[in-house]
Design a protein around this motif. Structure first.
Motif, PDB file in Angstrom:
ATOM      1  N   PHE A  77      22.211 123.765 -23.153  1.00  0.00           N
ATOM      2  CA  PHE A  77      22.081 124.533 -24.394  1.00  0.00           C
ATOM      3  C   PHE A  77      23.395 125.253 -24.697  1.00  0.00           C
ATOM      4  O   PHE A  77      24.008 125.815 -23.789  1.00  0.00           O
ATOM      5  CB  PHE A  77      20.966 125.580 -24.269  1.00  0.00           C
ATOM      6  N   VAL A  78      23.793 125.227 -25.958  1.00  0.00           N
ATOM      7  CA  VAL A  78      24.963 125.984 -26.404  1.00  0.00           C
ATOM      8  C   VAL A  78      24.502 126.928 -27.510  1.00  0.00           C
ATOM      9  O   VAL A  78      23.719 126.537 -28.387  1.00  0.00           O
ATOM     10  CB  VAL A  78      26.075 125.034 -26.937  1.00  0.00           C
ATOM     11  N   ALA A  79      24.959 128.178 -27.442  1.00  0.00           N
ATOM     12  CA  ALA A  79      24.694 129.139 -28.515  1.00  0.00           C
ATOM     13  C   ALA A  79      26.023 129.483 -29.158  1.00  0.00           C
ATOM     14  O   ALA A  79      27.002 129.778 -28.447  1.00  0.00           O
ATOM     15  CB  ALA A  79      24.023 130.387 -27.943  1.00  0.00           C
ATOM     16  N   TRP A  80      26.083 129.395 -30.470  1.00  0.00           N
ATOM     17  CA  TRP A  80      27.330 129.663 -31.190  1.00  0.00           C
ATOM     18  C   TRP A  80      27.022 130.109 -32.602  1.00  0.00           C
ATOM     19  O   TRP A  80      25.875 130.089 -33.047  1.00  0.00           O
ATOM     20  CB  TRP A  80      28.237 128.426 -31.170  1.00  0.00           C
ATOM     21  N   ARG A 138      33.705 131.876 -31.946  1.00  0.00           N
ATOM     22  CA  ARG A 138      32.322 131.683 -32.407  1.00  0.00           C
ATOM     23  C   ARG A 138      31.370 131.255 -31.294  1.00  0.00           C
ATOM     24  O   ARG A 138      30.173 131.133 -31.523  1.00  0.00           O
ATOM     25  CB  ARG A 138      32.294 130.634 -33.535  1.00  0.00           C
ATOM     26  N   LEU A 139      31.925 130.990 -30.103  1.00  0.00           N
ATOM     27  CA  LEU A 139      31.079 130.542 -28.994  1.00  0.00           C
ATOM     28  C   LEU A 139      30.387 131.759 -28.388  1.00  0.00           C
ATOM     29  O   LEU A 139      31.044 132.749 -28.070  1.00  0.00           O
ATOM     30  CB  LEU A 139      31.954 129.821 -27.955  1.00  0.00           C
ATOM     31  N   VAL A 150      17.400 128.538 -15.571  1.00  0.00           N
ATOM     32  CA  VAL A 150      18.618 128.478 -16.385  1.00  0.00           C
ATOM     33  C   VAL A 150      19.834 128.654 -15.480  1.00  0.00           C
ATOM     34  O   VAL A 150      19.772 129.384 -14.492  1.00  0.00           O
ATOM     35  CB  VAL A 150      18.655 129.529 -17.515  1.00  0.00           C
ATOM     36  N   SER A 151      20.908 127.979 -15.821  1.00  0.00           N
ATOM     37  CA  SER A 151      22.136 128.058 -15.039  1.00  0.00           C
ATOM     38  C   SER A 151      23.296 128.374 -15.986  1.00  0.00           C
ATOM     39  O   SER A 151      23.782 127.497 -16.703  1.00  0.00           O
ATOM     40  CB  SER A 151      22.346 126.711 -14.335  1.00  0.00           C
ATOM     41  N   PRO A 152      23.720 129.641 -16.006  1.00  0.00           N
ATOM     42  CA  PRO A 152      24.777 130.037 -16.943  1.00  0.00           C
ATOM     43  C   PRO A 152      26.106 129.336 -16.625  1.00  0.00           C
ATOM     44  O   PRO A 152      26.405 129.051 -15.467  1.00  0.00           O
ATOM     45  CB  PRO A 152      24.918 131.545 -16.719  1.00  0.00           C
ATOM     46  N   ILE A 153      26.884 129.074 -17.662  1.00  0.00           N
ATOM     47  CA  ILE A 153      28.157 128.355 -17.520  1.00  0.00           C
ATOM     48  C   ILE A 153      29.301 129.298 -17.918  1.00  0.00           C
ATOM     49  O   ILE A 153      29.196 130.011 -18.917  1.00  0.00           O
ATOM     50  CB  ILE A 153      28.155 127.098 -18.421  1.00  0.00           C
ATOM     51  N   ARG A 154      30.373 129.297 -17.084  1.00  0.00           N
ATOM     52  CA  ARG A 154      31.510 130.175 -17.398  1.00  0.00           C
ATOM     53  C   ARG A 154      32.712 129.421 -17.948  1.00  0.00           C
ATOM     54  O   ARG A 154      33.529 129.975 -18.669  1.00  0.00           O
ATOM     55  CB  ARG A 154      31.941 130.975 -16.167  1.00  0.00           C
ATOM     56  N   LEU A 155      32.801 128.114 -17.593  1.00  0.00           N
ATOM     57  CA  LEU A 155      34.009 127.375 -17.972  1.00  0.00           C
ATOM     58  C   LEU A 155      33.733 125.876 -18.036  1.00  0.00           C
ATOM     59  O   LEU A 155      32.960 125.351 -17.235  1.00  0.00           O
ATOM     60  CB  LEU A 155      35.100 127.642 -16.913  1.00  0.00           C
ATOM     61  N   THR A 165      36.663 128.440 -22.183  1.00  0.00           N
ATOM     62  CA  THR A 165      36.049 129.590 -21.522  1.00  0.00           C
ATOM     63  C   THR A 165      34.798 129.994 -22.291  1.00  0.00           C
ATOM     64  O   THR A 165      34.828 130.132 -23.509  1.00  0.00           O
ATOM     65  CB  THR A 165      37.043 130.769 -21.474  1.00  0.00           C
ATOM     66  N   ILE A 166      33.698 130.134 -21.536  1.00  0.00           N
ATOM     67  CA  ILE A 166      32.409 130.487 -22.159  1.00  0.00           C
ATOM     68  C   ILE A 166      32.163 131.977 -21.910  1.00  0.00           C
ATOM     69  O   ILE A 166      32.234 132.418 -20.761  1.00  0.00           O
ATOM     70  CB  ILE A 166      31.255 129.681 -21.527  1.00  0.00           C
ATOM     71  N   PRO A 167      31.838 132.728 -22.945  1.00  0.00           N
ATOM     72  CA  PRO A 167      31.612 134.162 -22.729  1.00  0.00           C
ATOM     73  C   PRO A 167      30.404 134.451 -21.823  1.00  0.00           C
ATOM     74  O   PRO A 167      29.424 133.720 -21.829  1.00  0.00           O
ATOM     75  CB  PRO A 167      31.333 134.695 -24.150  1.00  0.00           C
ATOM     76  N   LEU A 168      30.531 135.498 -21.016  1.00  0.00           N
ATOM     77  CA  LEU A 168      29.423 136.040 -20.222  1.00  0.00           C
ATOM     78  C   LEU A 168      29.342 137.525 -20.581  1.00  0.00           C
ATOM     79  O   LEU A 168      30.283 138.066 -21.155  1.00  0.00           O
ATOM     80  CB  LEU A 168      29.707 135.887 -18.721  1.00  0.00           C
ATOM     81  N   GLN A 169      28.247 138.162 -20.204  1.00  0.00           N
ATOM     82  CA  GLN A 169      28.190 139.599 -20.454  1.00  0.00           C
ATOM     83  C   GLN A 169      29.176 140.310 -19.529  1.00  0.00           C
ATOM     84  O   GLN A 169      29.371 139.890 -18.390  1.00  0.00           O
ATOM     85  CB  GLN A 169      26.778 140.131 -20.174  1.00  0.00           C
ATOM     86  N   GLU A 170      29.754 141.386 -20.037  1.00  0.00           N
ATOM     87  CA  GLU A 170      30.709 142.195 -19.273  1.00  0.00           C
ATOM     88  C   GLU A 170      30.176 142.481 -17.858  1.00  0.00           C
ATOM     89  O   GLU A 170      29.081 143.023 -17.709  1.00  0.00           O
ATOM     90  CB  GLU A 170      30.914 143.517 -20.050  1.00  0.00           C
TER      91      GLU A 170
END
Ligand SMILES: *Cc1c(COP(=O)(O)O)cnc(C)c1O
Length: 235
Positions: free
Chosen positions: A98-101, A161-162, A174-179, A194-199
């Motif tokens: 899944f991609v959110a943008w 916009r990503l 779910v498996s979050p992606i960072r890069l 580079t995929i954004p993650l929460q701070e």
């Protein structure tokens, strides 16, 4: 399921044995989420139109082991499987993606590849689509099953916009992606997306909420027709 008749040859089996393996699983991320890095692969093809990529068939998985070891030798956790010269994004390892943008038109969108025969019809994919439609459309998110390309993901990252990206499957939920490392396609320049993650966290906001919504249903904390709570006196 294995064919069990005593003949040698290629043909429809006259008898077969179906195994159902039920086992408890521990938490996939005992210390919380761990965002993964992916290598976008167009050198290897996981599935193709008219093939059997939409089935959990042994033959789909053995050919993925060498590409996975290859990616691991370069420090990546998984392959991101692309398809075609266009670089269509299909799946990640053995998970749906899944991609959110924010689209170029300014619409918040959660997108995953459509079930065109090259995508495994994951139960978790289905749950995430249902949960997104239940909870996120009212926050202005559009939920789409459509083709999209790695080039579009790179462009969204460049233009800020990503929002996030994550894999989905039974084991991890779910498996979050960072890069995502991408060779740039035909004649393109290799680059990292580079995929954004929460701070200070290993997951984006949507992945984190999805995981919570799924777990609430798995543990019966939220009433759902996906789960049946076994009354205590039966245990
Ligand atoms: C198993 C699998 C998935 C995830 O399916 P779930 O039913 O959600 O576990 C996705 N893609 C591939 C290629 C798979 O093998």
């Amino acid at each position: 399921m294995i064919g069990t008749q005593s003949t040698l040859g290629v043909g429809k089996p006259g008898s077969a044995l179906l195994f159902v393996i039920a086992s408890p699983v521990g938490p996939y991320y005992p210390t919380g989420f761990k965002a993964v890095s992916l290598e976008a692969t167009s050198r290897y093809i996981r599935a193709w139109p008219g093939g059997v990529g939409d089935m959990k068939l042994g033959g789909n998985y053995a050919p993925c082991i060498v590409p996975q070891l290859d990616a691991a030798s370069r420090g990546f956790h998984q392959n991101l499987w692309l398809f075609g010269e266009e670089g269509y994004v299909t799946e990640v390892g053995t998970m749906n993606l899944f991609v959110a943008w924010i689209t170029p038109e300014g619409q918040k969108e959660i997108v995953t590849a459509p079930l065109d025969g090259t995508i495994l019809e994951g139960v978790t994919r289905d749950c995430i689509l249902a949960l997104a439609r239940e909870h996120l459309t009212k926050e202005g998110w559009e939920v789409s099953e459509r083709k999209f390309t790695i080039g579009e993901v790179a462009k969204a990252a460049d233009e800020g916009r990503l929002v996030e990206a994550f894999g989905s499957g039974t084991a991890a939920v779910v498996s979050p992606i960072r890069l995502i490392s991408w060779d740039g396609g035909i004649g393109g320049t290799p680059r990292d997306i580079t995929i954004p993650l929460q701070e200070g966290k290993e997951a984006g906001m949507l992945a984190e909420r999805m995981w919570k919504w799924m777990e609430q249903r798995q543990y019966g904390d939220v009433e759902s027709d996906w789960s049946y709570v076994i009354p205590q006196h039966h245990l």
